[in-house]
Structure formats: structure tokens, C-alpha cells
Design a protein around this motif. Structure first.
Motif, short mmCIF file in Angstrom:
data_model
loop_
_atom_site.label_atom_id
_atom_site.label_comp_id
_atom_site.label_asym_id
_atom_site.label_seq_id
_atom_site.Cartn_x
_atom_site.Cartn_y
_atom_site.Cartn_z
N ASN A 109 0.77 -1.11 -0.02
CA ASN A 109 -0.06 0.02 -0.01
C ASN A 109 0.73 1.21 -0.16
OD1 ASN A 109 0.59 0.63 2.97
ND2 ASN A 109 -0.55 -1.44 3.32
N HIS A 110 0.26 2.43 -0.09
CA HIS A 110 1.10 3.54 0.10
C HIS A 110 1.97 3.79 1.16
CE1 HIS A 110 -0.61 5.32 -3.80
NE2 HIS A 110 -1.59 5.09 -3.36
N ALA A 114 -1.76 1.57 -7.40
CA ALA A 114 -3.06 0.76 -7.32
C ALA A 114 -3.38 0.41 -8.69
CB ALA A 114 -4.03 1.55 -6.61
N SER A 115 -2.59 -0.19 -9.57
CA SER A 115 -2.86 -0.82 -10.80
C SER A 115 -1.96 -1.87 -11.34
CB SER A 115 -3.09 0.15 -11.82
OG SER A 115 -2.02 0.96 -12.22
N THR A 116 -2.09 -2.75 -12.12
CA THR A 116 -1.35 -3.79 -13.02
C THR A 116 -1.50 -3.75 -14.38
OG1 THR A 116 -2.94 -5.43 -12.24
CG2 THR A 116 -0.76 -5.03 -10.88
N ALA A 117 -0.68 -3.95 -15.05
CA ALA A 117 -1.15 -4.08 -16.56
C ALA A 117 -2.07 -5.06 -16.89
CB ALA A 117 0.26 -4.50 -17.30
N ARG A 141 -10.55 -5.98 -11.37
CA ARG A 141 -9.91 -5.46 -10.44
C ARG A 141 -8.27 -5.93 -10.71
NH1 ARG A 141 -11.73 -7.03 -4.55
NH2 ARG A 141 -11.50 -9.20 -5.48
N PRO A 142 -7.48 -4.78 -10.08
CA PRO A 142 -6.01 -5.16 -10.33
C PRO A 142 -5.61 -6.38 -9.62
CG PRO A 142 -6.38 -2.82 -9.68
CD PRO A 142 -7.65 -3.44 -9.60
#
Length: 246
Positions: free
Chosen positions: A113-114, A122-125, A132-133
Motif C-alpha cells: 500500500n502507499h 494501485a494498478s497492474t498491466a 480489479r488489479p
């Protein structure tokens, strides 16, 4: 995705001491040493627990000993380093030997997390079947460099959900391609991948500087991408073909 060097990551971690909570204690290994008798089945979405790999780390490394480069150039382990790592290929797979930086991106959790990772995204390719990621702390996945003049993974039968054998010392962890990283850097995997291999998974102070082999099997795809048990099953089958050369 990691863009900073391990040295820079360590420096960043030092500066963040007043505001960053203590690192979560290392979790028990979730992938047994290859060759040890085990029982049980892996849980979908988690690293394989209690399952013996059908192909040993030694067999995979022997097959990946010789490199026939398929990349036009070479990659760096970290930004600012020397470009020394080629992507190699056979009929069945592409592979590279590098370090492991820790990817904590994707769906936030208690470990990714941050707060734990100032570079957190907060993402993935590639996404889960529900849109959802991916969860870096739950799903073993590998990061491939974004397409460039050096190499485009899409031209070699590789994409989101492709099956990967990650080899470290005498262990094999099956994973999927789940994210992309910087165009000139290679050698990164999710928190869950590192944890399963006994590599410290902390996004800033974890990883290992060398000794990791990533073998991506061409024209394989796990669907849904988050089904780790399916990745293990497909990985064992693809690894056998790779080792046998058939």
C-alpha cells in the motif's frame, strides 16, 4: 513496478523511517524446496502450498544454461546500471537471468500500500477476471519490460497470464506474467513470488541482487489469471516440455 535502484530504494527507506510503519515480519515459506516429500494442494490466488514440483530447479537451469539471444539489446537490473542482460529463447520459452526487485503494485493490502511502498501504484498491466488489479501480496506474478526496440514480449507468444517458472537456488515457483515495467530494466516479481521463494519481500528493503532465472513459456495462458493452481498445473506441464526439448 520498480524504477529505482536497490541503493536508491534503501536510501528512500531510511528517509521514511519517521512515517513508515515497521516492516511486517517475514512469513513462512509457502513453496517447499523441490524434491522434498509434501502433501496437499495449492489454494487459488495464493502461492502453492505443499506441492512438489515435477521438474527440478537443476533441470530447468541446465536447460537454460546456453543463451540464444532473442532481444535486440540488453537490459539493466536497475535504472542507471549497466545493460548486460539479454533475453534468451528456445522453441518453447524465453528466459533471462537477473535480480529480483519487489513489485507491490495492484490491489492494496496490509503489506502492499502507499504506507509500506512510497512508489505504490494501485494498478497492474493485467487485471483479474472481475476487472480489479492483481494482488501482488497474494498472487505470484512476474513483471516484463514494456515493449521497446530492445524486445517486445508480445512477438514471442507472451502476454498477460503467460506461465512462468521462477528459479532461485534449489526452488521453483510457478507464476504468471501480471505486470509491465520500465523499458530498459528487467528482473522484478510480485511480493507473493518473493515470499514463496524465501526472498525478503519488502517493497523497499527486500529482493535479491542476483541469482534469479525467469523462464516464460510461450503460448501459455492461465484464465482466470488469478487461478494460481491452474498456473502450477500448466507450469509443470510446460516445464517438462522445456526440459525434454519436445
Amino acid at each position: 513496478m520498480r524504477v529505482q535502484s536497490l541503493t536508491l530504494a534503501a536510501a528512500s527507506a531510511a528517509l521514511l523511517v519517521p512515517t513508515t510503519p515497521p516492516a511486517t515480519p517475514a512469513q513462512p515459506r509457502t513453496q517447499p524446496v523441490v524434491g522434498r516429500p509434501v502433501v496437499g494442494r495449492p489454494v487459488v490466488g495464493r502461492p502453492a502450498v505443499g506441492r512438489e514440483a515435477s521438474v527440478s530447479a537443476a533441470d530447468l537451469l541446465a536447460r537454460a544454461r546456453d543463451c540464444a539471444p532473442v532481444s535486440r539489446g540488453r537490459y539493466r537490473k536497475d535504472s542507471g546500471g549497466s545493460a548486460k542482460i539479454p533475453v534468451c529463447g528456445t522453441r518453447d520459452a524465453v528466459f533471462w537471468k537477473a535480480d529480483m526487485d519487489i513489485d507491490c503494485d495492484g490491489r492494496p493490502g496490509p503489506r502492499c500500500n502507499h504506507r509500506t511502498d512510497p512508489y505504490f501504484a494501485a494498478s497492474t498491466a493485467y487485471s483479474q477476471s472481475d476487472g480489479r488489479p492483481l494482488s501482488a501480496e497474494r498472487l505470484p506474478f512476474v513483471v516484463v519490460p514494456a515493449p521497446s526496440r530492445i524486445w517486445d514480449y508480445r512477438d514471442h507468444g507472451v502476454g498477460g497470464g503467460s506461465v512462468v517458472a521462477v528459479v532461485y537456488r534449489d526452488q521453483v515457483q510457478y507464476a504468471v506474467v501480471g505486470d509491465t515495467g520500465p523499458r530498459g530494466v528487467i528482473g522484478e516479481a510480485s511480493y507473493a513470488t518473493a515470499e514463496a521463494l524465501g526472498i525478503r519481500p519488502h517493497p523497499l528493503r527486500g529482493g535479491t541482487a542476483s541469482g534469479v532465472t525467469y523462464i516464460v513459456f510461450k503460448d501459455t495462458r492461465v484464465s482466470p489469471i488469478e487461478d494460481h493452481e491452474a498456473a502450477v498445473t500448466a507450469g509443470e506441464r510446460a516445464a517438462r516440455r522445456f526440459v525434454d526439448g519436445s
